[in-house]
Design a protein around this motif. Structure first.
Motif, PDB file in Angstrom:
ATOM      1  N   TYR A 359       0.850  -1.195   0.000  1.00 18.83           N
ATOM      2  CA  TYR A 359       0.000   0.000   0.000  1.00 18.83           C
ATOM      3  C   TYR A 359       0.886   1.246   0.000  1.00 18.83           C
ATOM      4  O   TYR A 359       1.779   1.386   0.830  1.00 18.83           O
ATOM      5  CB  TYR A 359      -0.887  -0.004   1.250  1.00 18.83           C
ATOM      6  CG  TYR A 359      -2.037   0.978   1.217  1.00 18.83           C
ATOM      7  CD1 TYR A 359      -3.311   0.564   0.820  1.00 18.83           C
ATOM      8  CD2 TYR A 359      -1.872   2.307   1.594  1.00 18.83           C
ATOM      9  CE1 TYR A 359      -4.391   1.455   0.802  1.00 18.83           C
ATOM     10  CE2 TYR A 359      -2.927   3.208   1.572  1.00 18.83           C
ATOM     11  CZ  TYR A 359      -4.188   2.769   1.178  1.00 18.83           C
ATOM     12  OH  TYR A 359      -5.239   3.656   1.159  1.00 18.83           O
ATOM     13  N   VAL A 360       0.625   2.160  -0.953  1.00 20.51           N
ATOM     14  CA  VAL A 360       1.358   3.425  -1.044  1.00 20.51           C
ATOM     15  C   VAL A 360       0.462   4.531  -0.482  1.00 20.51           C
ATOM     16  O   VAL A 360      -0.633   4.783  -1.007  1.00 20.51           O
ATOM     17  CB  VAL A 360       1.762   3.751  -2.493  1.00 20.51           C
ATOM     18  CG1 VAL A 360       2.526   5.077  -2.536  1.00 20.51           C
ATOM     19  CG2 VAL A 360       2.624   2.629  -3.076  1.00 20.51           C
ATOM     20  N   ALA A 361       0.928   5.182   0.586  1.00 16.92           N
ATOM     21  CA  ALA A 361       0.136   6.188   1.283  1.00 16.92           C
ATOM     22  C   ALA A 361       0.558   7.595   0.886  1.00 16.92           C
ATOM     23  O   ALA A 361       1.716   7.838   0.545  1.00 16.92           O
ATOM     24  CB  ALA A 361       0.288   6.012   2.796  1.00 16.92           C
ATOM     25  N   LYS A 362      -0.373   8.507   0.951  1.00 18.38           N
ATOM     26  CA  LYS A 362      -0.074   9.913   0.694  1.00 18.38           C
ATOM     27  C   LYS A 362       0.996  10.396   1.660  1.00 18.38           C
ATOM     28  O   LYS A 362       0.955  10.108   2.848  1.00 18.38           O
ATOM     29  CB  LYS A 362      -1.345  10.756   0.857  1.00 18.38           C
ATOM     30  CG  LYS A 362      -1.144  12.235   0.595  1.00 18.38           C
ATOM     31  CD  LYS A 362      -2.444  13.018   0.822  1.00 18.38           C
ATOM     32  CE  LYS A 362      -2.224  14.511   0.628  1.00 18.38           C
ATOM     33  NZ  LYS A 362      -3.467  15.287   0.889  1.00 18.38           N
ATOM     34  N   LEU A 363       1.970  11.142   1.144  1.00 16.20           N
ATOM     35  CA  LEU A 363       3.114  11.594   1.944  1.00 16.20           C
ATOM     36  C   LEU A 363       2.656  12.387   3.170  1.00 16.20           C
ATOM     37  O   LEU A 363       1.812  13.283   3.065  1.00 16.20           O
ATOM     38  CB  LEU A 363       4.042  12.451   1.084  1.00 16.20           C
ATOM     39  CG  LEU A 363       5.321  12.972   1.744  1.00 16.20           C
ATOM     40  CD1 LEU A 363       6.204  11.821   2.202  1.00 16.20           C
ATOM     41  CD2 LEU A 363       6.095  13.884   0.786  1.00 16.20           C
ATOM     42  N   LYS A 364       3.210  12.022   4.322  1.00 11.39           N
ATOM     43  CA  LYS A 364       2.985  12.686   5.608  1.00 11.39           C
ATOM     44  C   LYS A 364       1.547  12.559   6.126  1.00 11.39           C
ATOM     45  O   LYS A 364       1.161  13.279   7.050  1.00 11.39           O
ATOM     46  CB  LYS A 364       3.379  14.166   5.537  1.00 11.39           C
ATOM     47  CG  LYS A 364       4.872  14.394   5.294  1.00 11.39           C
ATOM     48  CD  LYS A 364       5.221  15.868   5.359  1.00 11.39           C
ATOM     49  CE  LYS A 364       6.723  16.078   5.155  1.00 11.39           C
ATOM     50  NZ  LYS A 364       7.095  17.510   5.237  1.00 11.39           N
ATOM     51  N   ASN A 367      -3.219   9.217   8.552  1.00 12.43           N
ATOM     52  CA  ASN A 367      -4.485   8.533   8.256  1.00 12.43           C
ATOM     53  C   ASN A 367      -4.313   7.564   7.088  1.00 12.43           C
ATOM     54  O   ASN A 367      -4.848   6.444   7.119  1.00 12.43           O
ATOM     55  CB  ASN A 367      -5.580   9.554   7.926  1.00 12.43           C
ATOM     56  CG  ASN A 367      -6.104  10.266   9.158  1.00 12.43           C
ATOM     57  OD1 ASN A 367      -6.207   9.666  10.228  1.00 12.43           O
ATOM     58  ND2 ASN A 367      -6.430  11.532   9.021  1.00 12.43           N
ATOM     59  N   ALA A 368      -3.563   7.991   6.071  1.00 10.94           N
ATOM     60  CA  ALA A 368      -3.326   7.122   4.919  1.00 10.94           C
ATOM     61  C   ALA A 368      -2.477   5.915   5.306  1.00 10.94           C
ATOM     62  O   ALA A 368      -2.711   4.802   4.827  1.00 10.94           O
ATOM     63  CB  ALA A 368      -2.660   7.907   3.795  1.00 10.94           C
ATOM     64  N   LEU A 369      -1.472   6.128   6.182  1.00  6.28           N
ATOM     65  CA  LEU A 369      -0.678   4.997   6.672  1.00  6.28           C
ATOM     66  C   LEU A 369      -1.579   4.001   7.398  1.00  6.28           C
ATOM     67  O   LEU A 369      -1.469   2.779   7.212  1.00  6.28           O
ATOM     68  CB  LEU A 369       0.417   5.475   7.627  1.00  6.28           C
ATOM     69  CG  LEU A 369       1.753   5.945   7.075  1.00  6.28           C
ATOM     70  CD1 LEU A 369       2.717   6.228   8.226  1.00  6.28           C
ATOM     71  CD2 LEU A 369       2.375   4.944   6.110  1.00  6.28           C
ATOM     72  N   SER A 370      -2.458   4.527   8.243  1.00  7.02           N
ATOM     73  CA  SER A 370      -3.377   3.666   8.982  1.00  7.02           C
ATOM     74  C   SER A 370      -4.307   2.907   8.039  1.00  7.02           C
ATOM     75  O   SER A 370      -4.574   1.715   8.242  1.00  7.02           O
ATOM     76  CB  SER A 370      -4.204   4.503   9.968  1.00  7.02           C
ATOM     77  OG  SER A 370      -5.134   3.699  10.653  1.00  7.02           O
ATOM     78  N   GLU A 371      -4.772   3.583   6.996  1.00  8.41           N
ATOM     79  CA  GLU A 371      -5.610   2.911   6.006  1.00  8.41           C
ATOM     80  C   GLU A 371      -4.851   1.771   5.332  1.00  8.41           C
ATOM     81  O   GLU A 371      -5.423   0.715   5.041  1.00  8.41           O
ATOM     82  CB  GLU A 371      -6.077   3.920   4.956  1.00  8.41           C
ATOM     83  CG  GLU A 371      -7.109   4.916   5.472  1.00  8.41           C
ATOM     84  CD  GLU A 371      -7.334   6.075   4.519  1.00  8.41           C
ATOM     85  OE1 GLU A 371      -6.805   6.016   3.379  1.00  8.41           O
ATOM     86  OE2 GLU A 371      -8.027   7.034   4.900  1.00  8.41           O
ATOM     87  N   GLY A 372      -3.546   1.989   5.098  1.00 11.67           N
ATOM     88  CA  GLY A 372      -2.725   0.934   4.506  1.00 11.67           C
ATOM     89  C   GLY A 372      -2.600  -0.273   5.422  1.00 11.67           C
ATOM     90  O   GLY A 372      -2.657  -1.425   4.968  1.00 11.67           O
TER      91      GLY A 372
END
Length: 416
Positions: A359-364, A367-372
Motif C-alpha cells: 500500500y502506497v500512502a499519501k506523503l505525511k 491517516n493514509a498509513l493507517s488505512e494501509g
C-alpha cells in the motif's frame, strides 16, 4: 577487473547494497573486488585500506577531520550527518587495486574515505567510472537529501543546512569543485530508483552525463518466506496478533518518519485491539514507553538469519520515510513475503505496487498509513498479497537480473 569503492561494508543501506552487488558479480563470474576503509568481517574480494592499527587510526582521524570541518557551518545537530563537505579523504589513486582496475565503481564514499581531491585524482586516471548514487550527494553542494530545496537544479548556494547560508557558502564552493572535476571524468551514473535517476538528469551538475537506473540486488535464496507460526515461537512472539514492523538504521532520524509510524499505529489500534509492534534498529527504548500498543524491541540486528526471521514474523512492514532512494528494508521484507506500506516519496512507489504488493500512502498522512495497515490486514488473509510481493522481488531485484544489467553497462564502457 571491477573495483568497488565504499565507505562501509555491512553497515548502512548503501554499504549493504554495495556488498551485495560485489558478491552477486563474483557469483556471476565477474572479477570483482571491493576496497573499503576497514573490514570487520573478512570475505572474498573485500580489501581494507587499513591493514595495520596505525592505518586504522588514520582512517578514524580522517572521519573526525571531515566532521570537524563541517561543525562551524552546521545549522544545528539535526543536520550533522546530513551534509558532507568531503574535505578530508584518502588518496588511493596509486593503490595497486586502483591501478589494476578496468572499471572503478563508486558507491557511498563520504565520512572521510574519499574527499573531493581524492575523486579528482581518481578521475584524472582516465579509467571508466561507474557511480551508483545511494542519495543525492553527487549532484548537490554537499547535502545527501535536499529536503525540498531545489538549488541543485541551477547552482547550490544559500544552503538551508548551514548556520549562515550565503551566496558563496560551502555548498557553492563544493558545487563549483564538482563541476570542474566532472568535466574530466569518463563516468556513467547509476541510480537504484527511477526517482533518483530523474533528479540526476535534471540536476545542473549531472544532466549532461550518461545516467540510467539499475536497482539494488538481493539474494532471494536467503531472503525467502518461512513458517510465520514457527518463527514467532522461536522469537517468543505472540502467534495470534497482527505484528507490524518498523525497521531502520536509526529510528531517531527524522527522515525515517518514526513519529508518523507511531501516530498511524495509534489510529489503527483504535480500530483493532489485535495489533502489536516489532521494532529493530538503533533506538532509545524509552521512546516506546508512550506507545499505544505493546512493543517488541529487538535492538540492532546484524545477523542476516535473524533479520530474515524477523521479516517473516511480521504481518507487514511500515516504511514512513520522508525521503528515500530504494530502501533495502522494503526489498528484504517483500522477498520474505511480507507486504509493505510506505509513503509516496522517492523510489518507494516503484517498489510497492499500490493495493497489489502493498500500500502506497499519501506523503505525511498518518491517516493514509493507517488505512494501509487496515487494507493489508483485511486483504492478505489468504496470503495473496504476500505471494505477489515475493514475485515482485524475484522479477525486479534478484541477483541475476541486476548483475546482467551491470555487466552490460561495464561492457559498453570498456568498448568505448
Amino acid at each position: 577487473m571491477i573495483l568497488h569503492l565504499s565507505t562501509f561494508h555491512l553497515e548502512g543501506g548503501a554499504g549493504v547494497a554495495a556488498t551485495r552487488l560485489h558478491r552477486a558479480l563474483l557469483y556471476s563470474g565477474e572479477d570483482s573486488y571491493m576496497l573499503i576503509p576497514e573490514v570487520q568481517n573478512p570475505e572474498q574480494g573485500i580489501i581494507p585500506l587499513a591493514n595495520t592499527k596505525w592505518k586504522s587510526r588514520i582512517n578514524f582521524f580522517r572521519f573526525v577531520s571531515e566532521r570537524l570541518q563541517f561543525l562551524p557551518f552546521e545549522k544545528d545537530k539535526s543536520v550533522r550527518f546530513a551534509f558532507s563537505p568531503a574535505a578530508a579523504g584518502a588518496d588511493i589513486s596509486t593503490h595497486p587495486l586502483v591501478i589494476e582496475a578496468d572499471i572503478i565503481h563508486l558507491h557511498w564514499i563520504n565520512f572521510g574515505f574519499l574527499s573531493m581531491d581524492s575523486l579528482e585524482k581518481l578521475f584524472s586516471l582516465g579509467k571508466p567510472i561507474v557511480w551508483t548514487l545511494h542519495d543525492m550527494w553527487a549532484f548537490t553542494g554537499g547535502c545527501h537529501y535536499s529536503r525540498g530545496c531545489e538549488n541543485y537544479l541551477i547552482h547550490c548556494q544559500y544552503c538551508p543546512y548551514l548556520a549562515q547560508p550565503d551566496e558563496y557558502d560551502i555548498s557553492f564552493s563544493q558545487f563549483e569543485q564538482k563541476a570542474a572535476i566532472y568535466k574530466t571524468a569518463k563516468m556513467a551514473l547509476v541510480s537504484p530508483s527511477n526517482w533518483l535517476n530523474d533528479l540526476t538528469k535534471k540536476a545542473k551538475l549531472t544532466k549532461n552525463l550518461p545516467a540510467l537506473s539499475i536497482p539494488n540486488c538481493l539474494d532471494t535464496e536467503i531472503f525467502k518466506p518461512k513458517s510465520k507460526t514457527e518463527i514467532r515461537k522461536v522469537l517468543n512472539l505472540p502467534i495470534d496478533k497482527n505484528l507490524i514492523l518498523f525497521a531502520g538504521a536509526n529510528t531517531q532520524d527524522p527522515r525515517k518518519g518514526f513519529d508518523y509510524f507511531k501516530e498511524a499505529i495509534r489510529i489503527s489500534s483504535a480500530l483493532s485491539e489485535n495489533i502489536e509492534v516489532l521494532i529493530f534498529g538503533k533506538s532509545n527504548p524509552d521512546s516506546f514507553a508512550s506507545f499505544p500498543v505493546p512493543v517488541h524491541y529487538l535492538g540492532k540486528i546484524t545477523e542476516t538469519e535473524q533479520m530474515v526471521n524477523v521479516y517473516n514474523a511480521a504481518d507487514m512492514i511500515i516504511v514512513p520515510s520522508l525521503e528515500d532512494n530504494l530502501p533495502n528494508t522494503i526489498m528484504e521484507a517483500m522477498a520474505c513475503g511480507t507486504p509493505a506500506v510506505g509513503f509516496a516519496t522517492g523510489g518507494i512507489p516503484e517498489m510497492i505496487d499500490h493495493q497489489e504488493t502493498g500500500y502506497v500512502a499519501k506523503l505525511k498522512s498518518t491517516n493514509a498509513l493507517s488505512e494501509g495497515i487496515e487494507w493489508i490486514i483485511r486483504n492478505n488473509i489468504n496470503g495473496e498479497i504476500s505471494a505477489k510481493a515475493r514475485k515482485k522481488v524475484e522479477d525486479c531485484y534478484a541477483e541475476n537480473v541486476v548483475t546482467g544489467q551491470y555487466s552490460k553497462l561495464y561492457k559498453s564502457l570498456l568498448e568505448k
